[in-house]
Design a protein around this motif. Structure first.
Motif, short mmCIF file in Angstrom:
data_model
loop_
_atom_site.label_atom_id
_atom_site.label_comp_id
_atom_site.label_asym_id
_atom_site.label_seq_id
_atom_site.Cartn_x
_atom_site.Cartn_y
_atom_site.Cartn_z
N GLU A 141 -2.23 2.31 7.37
CA GLU A 141 -2.07 3.52 8.01
C GLU A 141 -2.00 3.74 9.50
O GLU A 141 -1.24 4.65 10.12
N GLN A 142 -2.78 2.79 10.19
CA GLN A 142 -2.76 2.68 11.65
C GLN A 142 -1.59 1.89 12.27
O GLN A 142 -1.42 2.01 13.30
N GLY A 143 -0.76 1.52 11.29
CA GLY A 143 0.34 0.62 11.59
C GLY A 143 0.30 -0.56 11.92
O GLY A 143 1.36 -1.26 12.76
N ILE A 144 -0.86 -1.20 11.85
CA ILE A 144 -1.06 -2.51 12.50
C ILE A 144 -0.55 -3.60 11.29
O ILE A 144 0.14 -4.44 11.82
N ILE A 145 -0.39 -3.08 10.12
CA ILE A 145 0.28 -3.98 9.03
C ILE A 145 1.45 -2.94 8.33
O ILE A 145 0.96 -1.82 8.26
N SER A 146 2.56 -3.37 7.89
CA SER A 146 3.39 -2.58 7.46
C SER A 146 3.19 -2.57 6.00
O SER A 146 3.37 -1.47 5.23
N ASP A 147 2.56 -3.53 5.50
CA ASP A 147 1.94 -3.16 3.84
C ASP A 147 1.12 -4.32 3.61
O ASP A 147 0.64 -5.44 4.60
N SER A 148 0.12 -4.33 2.48
CA SER A 148 -0.88 -5.41 2.27
C SER A 148 -0.51 -6.00 0.93
O SER A 148 -0.61 -5.69 -0.18
N ILE A 149 -0.27 -7.46 1.17
CA ILE A 149 -0.41 -8.52 0.20
C ILE A 149 -1.54 -8.42 -0.61
O ILE A 149 -1.47 -8.68 -1.88
N SER A 150 -2.85 -8.21 0.11
CA SER A 150 -3.97 -8.42 -0.58
C SER A 150 -4.21 -7.25 -1.72
O SER A 150 -4.77 -7.51 -2.83
N MET A 151 -3.91 -6.11 -1.26
CA MET A 151 -3.95 -5.02 -2.22
C MET A 151 -2.96 -5.14 -3.34
O MET A 151 -3.43 -4.87 -4.60
N HIS A 152 -1.96 -5.74 -3.30
CA HIS A 152 -0.81 -5.75 -4.38
C HIS A 152 -1.63 -7.15 -5.32
O HIS A 152 -1.36 -6.95 -6.46
N VAL A 153 -2.15 -8.05 -4.57
CA VAL A 153 -2.66 -9.20 -5.43
C VAL A 153 -3.97 -8.58 -6.16
O VAL A 153 -4.10 -8.98 -7.44
N LEU A 154 -4.69 -7.69 -5.62
CA LEU A 154 -5.76 -7.28 -6.29
C LEU A 154 -5.34 -6.47 -7.44
O LEU A 154 -6.09 -6.23 -8.50
N GLU A 155 -4.50 -5.92 -7.32
CA GLU A 155 -3.82 -5.25 -8.58
C GLU A 155 -3.15 -5.89 -9.46
O GLU A 155 -3.52 -5.38 -10.79
N LYS A 156 -2.25 -6.64 -9.34
CA LYS A 156 -1.64 -7.63 -10.33
C LYS A 156 -2.61 -8.75 -10.58
O LYS A 156 -2.00 -9.23 -11.72
N LYS A 157 -3.47 -9.25 -9.70
CA LYS A 157 -4.33 -10.21 -10.40
C LYS A 157 -3.53 -11.64 -10.36
O LYS A 157 -3.61 -12.57 -11.25
N GLU A 158 -2.49 -11.84 -9.44
CA GLU A 158 -1.80 -12.98 -9.66
C GLU A 158 -1.25 -13.44 -8.02
O GLU A 158 -1.29 -12.41 -7.21
N ARG A 159 -0.65 -14.64 -7.89
CA ARG A 159 -0.21 -15.14 -6.55
C ARG A 159 1.02 -14.28 -6.43
O ARG A 159 2.06 -14.01 -7.22
N LEU A 160 1.47 -13.73 -5.05
CA LEU A 160 2.49 -12.92 -4.77
C LEU A 160 2.92 -13.46 -3.31
O LEU A 160 2.30 -13.90 -2.61
N THR A 161 4.12 -13.15 -3.27
CA THR A 161 4.72 -13.60 -1.64
C THR A 161 5.77 -12.50 -1.30
O THR A 161 6.64 -11.71 -2.28
N MET A 162 5.81 -11.83 -0.23
CA MET A 162 6.61 -10.80 0.33
C MET A 162 6.49 -10.93 2.17
O MET A 162 6.10 -12.00 2.42
#
Length: 482
Positions: free
Chosen positions: A77-98
C-alpha cells in the motif's frame, strides 16, 4: 549443597549452553545469509518481515527499518513493493516466481516456503535477481536486431538489382544513385556526348566505364586521360599526336594521338576543367567536325569517337570568369549526369562498406568484420573524400587493426572533421555543420540517449533533437531514450 540445588544448577547450566548454542546458530545463520551475493528476504508465517541480508539493501535500496517487522500488505500500500511474493506463497503453499518491483527497481523474485513437521508454513524465504541489466541487454539486442533487419532489407533490395551489381564497382540502393544508373543505361545506347559532374571521389570514372560497357562501342577502344595529370606543354601531343620531325625529340616515325587511338570507340577526358584555353579551341573542332589534325601534319583525319568528360569544378562559373570556353561547355554538356556525394546517398554506405570489406578480405586472406557501431558512425560521417576516402580508410583499417571486428573507436573521424572540411573548399556554414555533426555523432555513439548526449554537449534535449533532424540523423541509428 543438597541434591536439589545441584540439579537446579545443572539445569541452569544446560539451558545456558543451549541458549549460547542457539545464539551461535543464529549468528552463523545471519552470517550465512549476509555472505550471499544475491538478495535474500524472509517473512514469517503471518507475512511480516523477519530477516534480510545486506545484498537486499544493496540491490533495492530498502533498509531494515523500512521492512523488518512490517506486514507485506502495508508495504504494498505504501508503494515500497509492487506486489508480495510472500503473500502468494502463503496462500498457495508452494514455490512461486514472479517479477516484482522494490523501490521502483524491477527484480525477478522466487519465494520458497519453509514447512514445520505438521506441514504448516513457518517462513517464506525469497531470493531476488536484479534483471535491470537483462532488460538493458534486451534493449540492445532489439536495437541490434533492428539494425540487422535494416541491413538485411538493404542487402535484399540490392541483390534484386542484378543489372546493377553485375558491373564491378557499382553499388547502389539509394534513389538518387539508382536514378543515375537508370540514366546511364538509357544514354549508353546512343552516342551523345556526356558530362559527368560531382565531387572528387564520387566514382565518375566508374560511371564512365559503365557507359562504355553498356554501349555498342563496348568492344572498341576505351581511352582515358586525366587532363590534370599531364604537363600542359605535353597535353596537345598526347591528344592530337604528331608527324615525324614535328618538334625536337619527336619520334622519327610520328605518333597517333589519343583521339586517333580511340577511333570507333570512346575517349574519357577526366578533369576537363584543367584543359588550357588554347587546347579547348582544338577540342571544340574535334567535337564539331569529328576530325583530328596531328601536330606538324597536313590533312585532318576523320574519326568516329564518343567523348565522355568529367569534372569536380563548376564549369558555368569558369565560363563567367573566362576560364572555360562557353561554346565548348555547351558541346560537352549535351547529357549532364550529376553523381551524388556519399553524404547524399547514406543508404549506400553499409553496402559499399561491406563490398569493399569483402574484396579486401579476399585480397589479404582475412575475415575482418564491421560492428554495428562502426556502420552507424560511418553513416553519420560527412565523407569529404566520398567513395575513394571510404575505400582507402577500410583498407587501412583491415591491415592495421589487429582485432577481427573493426569497431567505431578505430575510426579517426573526430580529429579529421575540421581539417577535412577546411581543405575541401567548404563554406563557413558547411564547416560548422560538419563540426556539429561530428560532435553529435560522437556523443550519441557514447551515450545512446538524446537526454544524456544533450547534457554532455551543453544544450537542451529539444535543441539536440532539432539539430539531429536538420543534419539528417536517422532515429534508427541509435537507441534513443527520450
Amino acid at each position: 549443597m543438597n541434591n536439589l540445588e545441584t540439579n537446579l544448577q545443572e539445569q541452569i547450566q544446560e539451558l545456558t549452553e543451549q541458549l549460547n548454542w542457539k545464539k551461535k546458530l543464529a549468528k552463523i545463520f545471519e552470517d550465512f545469509i549476509d555472505s550471499s551475493y544475491d538478495p535474500i528476504f524472509i517473512t514469517d508465517k503471518n507475512g511480516y518481515g523477519f530477516k534480510m541480508n545486506k545484498a537486499y539493501t544493496r540491490v533495492t535500496g530498502a533498509t531494515k527499518e523500512q521492512l523488518i517487522g512490517k506486514h507485506m500488505n502495508d508495504l504494498k500500500e505504501q508503494g515500497i513493493i509492487s506486489d508480495s511474493i510472500s503473500m502468494h506463497v502463503l496462500e498457495k503453499k508452494e514455490r512461486l516466481t514472479m517479477v516484482q518491483k522494490v523501490n521502483g527497481k524491477e527484480l525477478l523474485v522466487t519465494g520458497n516456503p519453509i514447512f514445520d513437521e505438521n506441514g504448516e508454513i513457518l517462513y517464506v524465504v525469497t531470493n531476488l535477481r536484479d534483471i535491470s541489466t537483462l532488460n538493458q541487454l534486451k534493449i540492445e539486442l532489439k536495437h541490434t536486431k533492428a539494425l540487422a533487419d535494416q541491413y538485411l532489407q538493404e542487402l535484399e533490395f540490392y541483390q534484386k538489382k542484378d543489372h546493377i551489381i553485375s558491373h564491378d564497382g557499382i553499388v547502389a540502393n539509394s534513389d538518387k544513385m539508382l536514378k543515375v544508373i537508370d540514366l546511364v543505361q538509357k544514354i549508353a545506347q546512343v552516342h551523345s556526348t556526356v558530362l559527368l559532374l560531382g565531387e572528387s571521389g564520387v566514382g565518375k570514372e566508374i560511371i564512365a566505364n559503365l557507359i562504355q560497357k553498356l554501349s555498342s562501342r563496348a568492344n572498341q577502344p576505351f581511352i582515358k586521360l586525366n587532363c590534370a595529370a599531364i604537363p600542359k606543354d605535353l597535353l596537345e601531343s598526347e591528344l592530337f599526336g604528331y608527324e615525324k620531325g614535328a618538334f625536337t625529340g619527336a619520334d622519327s616515325r610520328g605518333r597517333a594521338g589519343l583521339f586517333e587511338q580511340a577511333d570507333k570507340g570512346t575517349i574519357f577526358l577526366d578533369e576537363i576543367g584543367e584543359m588550357p584555353l588554347h587546347l579547348q579551341v582544338k577540342l571544340l573542332r574535334v567535337i564539331q567536325e569529328l576530325e583530328v589534325r596531328r601536330i606538324g601534319g597536313g590533312q585532318p583525319k576523320k574519326i568516329d569517337i564518343r567523348i565522355i568528360s568529367a569534372t569536380n569544378k563548376d564549369l558555368e562559373s569558369m565560363v563567367v570568369r573566362g576560364e572555360f570556353r562557353q561554346d565548348l561547355y555547351y558541346r560537352l554538356n549535351v547529357v549532364p549526369i550529376k553523381i551524388p556525394s556519399l553524404r547524399e546517398r547514406k543508404e549506400d554506405i553499409p553496402l559499399l562498406a561491406f563490398y569493399f570489406l569483402k574484396k579486401l578480405n579476399q585480397k589479404y586472406n582475412m575475415n575482418k568484420q564491421l560492428s554495428d557501431a562502426a556502420i552507424t558512425q560511418m553513416k553519420t560521417y560527412s565523407w569529404p573524400g566520398n567513395i575513394r576516402e571510404m575505400q582507402n580508410l577500410i583498407e587501412r583499417l583491415v591491415v592495421t587493426v589487429e582485432l577481427e571486428v573493426i569497431d567505431s573507436h578505430h575510426f579517426s573521424f573526430n580529429h579529421q572533421y575540421l581539417t577535412q572540411s577546411l581543405t575541401n573548399e567548404k563554406t563557413l556554414k558547411e564547416v560548422v555543420q560538419d563540426l556539429e555533426r561530428a560532435m553529435i555523432m560522437e556523443a550519441m555513439v557514447q551515450y545512446r540517449s538524446t537526454r544524456k548526449a544533450a547534457k554532455a554537449l551543453g544544450i537542451s534535449q529539444s535543441a539536440l533533437v532539432k539539430k539531429m533532424q536538420r543534419l539528417g540523423f536517422q532515429q534508427t541509428d541509435y537507441v534513443l531514450h527520450q
